[in-house]
Design a protein around this motif. Structure first.
Motif, short mmCIF file in Angstrom:
data_model
loop_
_atom_site.label_atom_id
_atom_site.label_comp_id
_atom_site.label_asym_id
_atom_site.label_seq_id
_atom_site.Cartn_x
_atom_site.Cartn_y
_atom_site.Cartn_z
N ASP A 23 0.81 -1.21 0.00
CA ASP A 23 0.00 0.00 0.00
C ASP A 23 0.86 1.27 0.00
OD1 ASP A 23 -2.42 -1.39 0.00
OD2 ASP A 23 -2.44 -1.53 2.18
N GLY A 24 0.96 1.89 -1.17
CA GLY A 24 1.59 3.21 -1.30
C GLY A 24 3.01 3.31 -0.80
N GLY A 40 -1.22 1.31 -5.28
CA GLY A 40 -0.36 0.29 -4.68
C GLY A 40 -0.05 -0.79 -5.69
#
Length: 182
Positions: free
Chosen positions: A96-97, A126
């Motif tokens: 995630d990111g 992501g």
């Protein structure tokens, strides 16, 4: 993909063939053809954004062509969900990111690079790393889903979880897409 000697190894090879077929379909069109292509190896179910559209969500996932056609007739343009873990024999590392990317770099600095594998970009920025489920898994034969348990921004999608597959549309307006095919 290097041979792992694991049971079901050909399943990931089959996915590569399916992805080649999917690449010939209109990437802006999600429909039964895309879902049916995945169903050659994985059970699928319809989603809108990340929300399942069936009564029991990922537990309703199917490889049955009639069921899939019925769902995509009922929910035109629905995205494609994949149950992870025992249902598909796939574990997904959900990065995630920026915080997830930093956690991956820290892991790789300490343990070396992750193996090359199928990878998709998520609609939210992501990425998903797809791995064949290790056997036998945990004490009960499963690999459980977790959120940021391993490291910040790193989720594991295993039993009890699911991911959204390309070319599904994210609520941001961006599409999920395959980025690495091994």
């Amino acid at each position: 993909m290097a041979s792992t000697g694991m049971p079901g190894e050909n399943k990931m090879h089959n996915i590569i063939e399916i992805l080649k077929m999917l690449s010939k379909l209109d990437p802006e069109s999600i429909g039964p053809d895309s879902a049916l292509a995945y169903a050659g190896s994985w059970p699928v179910f319809p989603v809108r954004w990340k929300v399942p559209l069936t009564k029991h969500g990922f537990k309703d996932a199917s490889r049955d062509p009639k069921q899939i056609r019925d769902w995509w007739t009922q929910y035109p343009g629905a995205g494609i969900g994949l149950p992870t873990g025992s249902a598909s024999q796939v574990i997904v590392v959900d990065v995630d990111g920026g915080i997830g990317e930093e956690s991956i770099r820290t892991h790789e600095d300490k343990y070396g690079p992750l193996p090359k594998t199928l990878e998709s970009k998520t609609g939210g920025g992501g990425r998903h790393l797809f791995f064949e489920m290790p056997l036998p898994g945990g004490p009960d034969g499963t690999v459980r889903s977790s959120v940021s348990k391993i490291a910040p921004g790193i989720d594991i999608r295993g039993d009890g979880g699911y991911v959204v597959l390309p070319p599904s549309l994210h609520e941001s307006g961006a599409r999920y897409c395959w980025s690495v095919l091994v």
